[in-house]
Scaffold this motif. Structure first.
Motif, mmCIF file in Angstrom:
data_model
loop_
_atom_site.group_PDB
_atom_site.id
_atom_site.type_symbol
_atom_site.label_atom_id
_atom_site.label_comp_id
_atom_site.label_asym_id
_atom_site.label_seq_id
_atom_site.Cartn_x
_atom_site.Cartn_y
_atom_site.Cartn_z
ATOM 1 N N LYS A 3 0.834 -1.205 0.000
ATOM 2 C CA LYS A 3 0.000 0.000 0.000
ATOM 3 C C LYS A 3 0.862 1.247 0.000
ATOM 4 O O LYS A 3 1.714 1.414 0.867
ATOM 5 N N VAL A 4 0.668 2.095 -0.984
ATOM 6 C CA VAL A 4 1.404 3.352 -1.115
ATOM 7 C C VAL A 4 0.398 4.447 -1.433
ATOM 8 O O VAL A 4 -0.480 4.262 -2.291
ATOM 9 N N ALA A 5 0.494 5.579 -0.738
ATOM 10 C CA ALA A 5 -0.401 6.704 -1.026
ATOM 11 C C ALA A 5 -0.021 7.301 -2.372
ATOM 12 O O ALA A 5 1.128 7.704 -2.578
ATOM 13 N N LEU A 6 -0.988 7.331 -3.265
ATOM 14 C CA LEU A 6 -0.734 7.833 -4.609
ATOM 15 C C LEU A 6 -1.600 9.051 -4.903
ATOM 16 O O LEU A 6 -2.756 9.123 -4.502
ATOM 17 N N SER A 7 -1.015 9.978 -5.646
ATOM 18 C CA SER A 7 -1.769 11.142 -6.102
ATOM 19 C C SER A 7 -2.686 10.714 -7.230
ATOM 20 O O SER A 7 -2.537 9.610 -7.790
ATOM 21 N N PRO A 8 -3.660 11.556 -7.615
ATOM 22 C CA PRO A 8 -4.552 11.184 -8.728
ATOM 23 C C PRO A 8 -3.803 10.847 -10.010
ATOM 24 O O PRO A 8 -4.166 9.886 -10.707
ATOM 25 N N ALA A 9 -2.764 11.622 -10.336
ATOM 26 C CA ALA A 9 -2.018 11.340 -11.559
ATOM 27 C C ALA A 9 -1.298 10.010 -11.454
ATOM 28 O O ALA A 9 -1.256 9.218 -12.414
ATOM 29 N N ALA A 10 -0.696 9.739 -10.287
ATOM 30 C CA ALA A 10 -0.003 8.462 -10.089
ATOM 31 C C ALA A 10 -0.993 7.307 -10.153
ATOM 32 O O ALA A 10 -0.701 6.240 -10.709
ATOM 33 N N ARG A 11 -2.187 7.488 -9.595
ATOM 34 C CA ARG A 11 -3.209 6.454 -9.647
ATOM 35 C C ARG A 11 -3.617 6.175 -11.096
ATOM 36 O O ARG A 11 -3.795 5.008 -11.492
ATOM 37 N N ASN A 12 -3.732 7.236 -11.897
ATOM 38 C CA ASN A 12 -4.072 7.054 -13.313
ATOM 39 C C ASN A 12 -2.987 6.274 -14.043
ATOM 40 O O ASN A 12 -3.269 5.437 -14.913
ATOM 41 N N LEU A 13 -1.734 6.573 -13.719
ATOM 42 C CA LEU A 13 -0.626 5.843 -14.347
ATOM 43 C C LEU A 13 -0.684 4.362 -13.982
ATOM 44 O O LEU A 13 -0.450 3.490 -14.830
ATOM 45 N N LEU A 14 -0.969 4.106 -12.715
ATOM 46 C CA LEU A 14 -1.053 2.717 -12.273
ATOM 47 C C LEU A 14 -2.222 2.005 -12.951
ATOM 48 O O LEU A 14 -2.078 0.865 -13.429
ATOM 49 N N ASP A 15 -3.359 2.679 -13.014
ATOM 50 C CA ASP A 15 -4.533 2.085 -13.654
ATOM 51 C C ASP A 15 -4.306 1.878 -15.148
ATOM 52 O O ASP A 15 -4.939 1.006 -15.766
ATOM 53 N N GLY A 16 -3.409 2.706 -15.718
ATOM 54 C CA GLY A 16 -3.117 2.576 -17.150
ATOM 55 C C GLY A 16 -2.075 1.524 -17.465
ATOM 56 O O GLY A 16 -1.641 1.411 -18.615
ATOM 57 N N GLY A 17 -1.662 0.773 -16.474
ATOM 58 C CA GLY A 17 -0.717 -0.317 -16.714
ATOM 59 C C GLY A 17 0.693 -0.040 -16.260
ATOM 60 O O GLY A 17 1.593 -0.875 -16.439
ATOM 61 N N GLY A 18 0.911 1.130 -15.667
ATOM 62 C CA GLY A 18 2.243 1.438 -15.172
ATOM 63 C C GLY A 18 2.599 0.596 -13.963
ATOM 64 O O GLY A 18 1.731 0.168 -13.206
ATOM 65 N N LYS A 19 3.900 0.370 -13.791
ATOM 66 C CA LYS A 19 4.361 -0.402 -12.647
ATOM 67 C C LYS A 19 4.506 0.514 -11.439
ATOM 68 O O LYS A 19 4.989 1.639 -11.568
ATOM 69 N N LEU A 20 4.107 -0.005 -10.273
ATOM 70 C CA LEU A 20 4.162 0.797 -9.060
ATOM 71 C C LEU A 20 5.576 1.264 -8.755
ATOM 72 O O LEU A 20 5.796 2.422 -8.384
ATOM 73 N N ASP A 21 6.561 0.371 -8.940
ATOM 74 C CA ASP A 21 7.947 0.754 -8.643
ATOM 75 C C ASP A 21 8.406 1.883 -9.558
ATOM 76 O O ASP A 21 9.131 2.793 -9.124
ATOM 77 N N ASP A 22 7.982 1.830 -10.832
ATOM 78 C CA ASP A 22 8.354 2.908 -11.764
ATOM 79 C C ASP A 22 7.706 4.225 -11.349
ATOM 80 O O ASP A 22 8.336 5.292 -11.415
ATOM 81 N N ILE A 23 6.458 4.165 -10.932
ATOM 82 C CA ILE A 23 5.736 5.385 -10.544
ATOM 83 C C ILE A 23 6.378 5.996 -9.305
ATOM 84 O O ILE A 23 6.568 7.216 -9.224
ATOM 85 N N GLU A 306 21.671 5.537 -17.501
ATOM 86 C CA GLU A 306 21.186 5.224 -16.157
ATOM 87 C C GLU A 306 19.783 4.628 -16.229
ATOM 88 O O GLU A 306 19.006 4.903 -17.141
ATOM 89 N N LYS A 307 19.489 3.815 -15.235
ATOM 90 C CA LYS A 307 18.157 3.226 -15.160
ATOM 91 C C LYS A 307 17.176 4.285 -14.643
ATOM 92 O O LYS A 307 17.379 4.836 -13.554
ATOM 93 N N LEU A 308 16.146 4.527 -15.394
ATOM 94 C CA LEU A 308 15.182 5.578 -15.055
ATOM 95 C C LEU A 308 13.755 5.082 -15.249
ATOM 96 O O LEU A 308 13.520 4.168 -16.050
ATOM 97 N N PRO A 309 12.817 5.684 -14.562
ATOM 98 C CA PRO A 309 11.414 5.353 -14.816
ATOM 99 C C PRO A 309 11.022 5.881 -16.190
ATOM 100 O O PRO A 309 11.715 6.734 -16.761
ATOM 101 N N PRO A 310 9.929 5.397 -16.765
ATOM 102 C CA PRO A 310 9.512 5.898 -18.091
ATOM 103 C C PRO A 310 9.335 7.425 -18.077
ATOM 104 O O PRO A 310 8.805 7.991 -17.127
ATOM 105 N N ARG A 311 9.780 8.040 -19.159
ATOM 106 C CA ARG A 311 9.744 9.510 -19.231
ATOM 107 C C ARG A 311 8.313 10.039 -19.160
ATOM 108 O O ARG A 311 8.055 11.090 -18.574
ATOM 109 N N TYR A 312 7.368 9.313 -19.755
ATOM 110 C CA TYR A 312 5.984 9.808 -19.775
ATOM 111 C C TYR A 312 5.408 9.901 -18.363
ATOM 112 O O TYR A 312 4.558 10.736 -18.076
#
Length: 355
Positions: A3-23, A306-312
């Motif tokens: 469980k991680v507190a996510l902002s609305p934008a982060a929640r949208n990214l997660l719901d869109g298939g993004g990985k939690l660790d990347d977010i 370097e290893k980075l989260p997705p730019r989008y």
């Protein structure tokens, strides 16, 4: 899933298939770039009141239409103190006009400016009511017309009041329309000015009749007082230069108060607008610095492999930050507008109380 507190934008990214660790990594990445102290942007406007000149008498509602009528009988060539009555009439009328709000329409009529003040000229003079300036906000036309008023004939006061009434319209608010009469004598053409004034005040126009007289003896002053009273207004009899100056000072006081209130209101609007402009520029600068700094660092580190989260995801979280700043800005502007409106309403109350 942890469980991680996510902002609305982060929640949208997660719901869109993004990985939690990347977010979480994207959120961590932008954190160093959004530490700007945004409170510096949210200033408050320096608002002002106005010092009103004290009232000497109560006044009615702000006028929406004014009909001015001047006595042009031959006796207006007489003197009050060092000036002729006509000179005083012109000055008083001009002062009154200058004190009106610019958008308030006014008309100018004269009565008795035909024929002459002999018996031979009476019939023509008593019919002589001339509309020099129809109802309009054009002050230039009125000033020119005032300068051309002459002292000529008899005093058809009732007819002059009728001409003034004809320039007014129906009103449901008593006193918002005003008839302003400048005269040095009583009716001499057989009319009934009291009846006309009463009809103006109690009829469909609901207007107030105010009269300024010049050097009237007691009996004639009482007669004009009766006209003003029937019209729901006030009568002032100027008997010397000092009396005229006092009445003129009262008109100027009201005019000055209007100007002071208007300038203060304008200043408050300008100050609020300037604060809003500064706010937009300041928050916009913060967004630009944060976005450019974060994306420049991202691109540089990406080139180094370097290893980075997705730019989008980084861009989405930066846009969320931008949206939060814009929302805070809009809410602050709304609060500032309410404060400005309250200050300007207080100015309106100040001006009204000083009448």
């Amino acid at each position: 899933m942890r469980k991680v507190a996510l902002s609305p934008a982060a929640r949208n990214l997660l719901d869109g298939g993004g990985k939690l660790d990347d977010i979480i990594a994207a959120r961590t990445f932008i954190a160093p770039f959004i530490r700007t102290d945004q409170s510096q942007c949210f200033g408050t406007a320096n608002l002002h009141g106005a010092n009103m000149m004290a009232a000497e008498r109560p006044d009615g509602p702000a006028p929406t239409r004014v009909a001015i009528t001047i006595d042009s009988s031959g006796s207006m060539a007489g003197r009050v103190g060092s000036r002729t009555k006509l000179e005083l009439a012109r000055t008083a009328t001009q002062s009154f006009i200058d004190g009106l709000p610019p958008a308030v329409p006014a008309s100018l009529a004269v009565f008795g400016q035909q024929g002459n003040n002999s018996e031979a000229g009476k019939v023509k003079s008593c019919k002589g009511v001339d509309l020099l300036a129809p109802m309009s906000a054009d002050r230039a036309q009125m000033r020119s017309a005032i300068a051309g008023v002459r002292a000529v004939g008899w005093t058809p006061l009732a007819a002059g009041l009728t001409a003034a009434r004809n320039q007014l319209g129906p009103s449901s608010i008593p006193g918002e329309q005003v008839v302003y009469v400048v005269s040095d004598g009583i009716e001499t053409c057989g009319g009934d000015p009291v009846a006309v004034a009463r009809d103006i005040n109690r009829g469909s126009t609901r207007a107030v009749v105010n009269i300024i007289g010049f050097g009237l003896p007691k009996g004639e002053a009482s007669a004009l007082q009766a006209v003003a009273s029937a019209g729901g207004g006030r009568f002032v009899n100027v008997t010397d230069d000092d009396g005229f100056d006092r009445e003129l000072a009262e008109q100027m006081r009201l005019s000055n108060n209007r100007v002071r209130a208007t300038l203060a209101r304008a200043g408050n609007s300008i100050a609020t607008g300037a604060t809003s402009t500064d706010l937009v520029q300041c928050t916009g600068g913060i967004v630009d610095r944060e976005t450019q700094g974060a994306l420049a660092a991202y691109d540089a580190r990406a080139k180094r492999g370097e290893k980075l989260p997705p730019r989008y995801q980084v861009v989405a979280l930066l846009r969320e930050r931008q949206g939060a700043l814009e929302k805070a800005r809009d809410e602050h502007e709304t609060r500032q507008d309410k404060v400005r409106d309250a200050a300007n309403n207080a100015l309106d109350a100040q001006e009204k109380a000083a009448r």
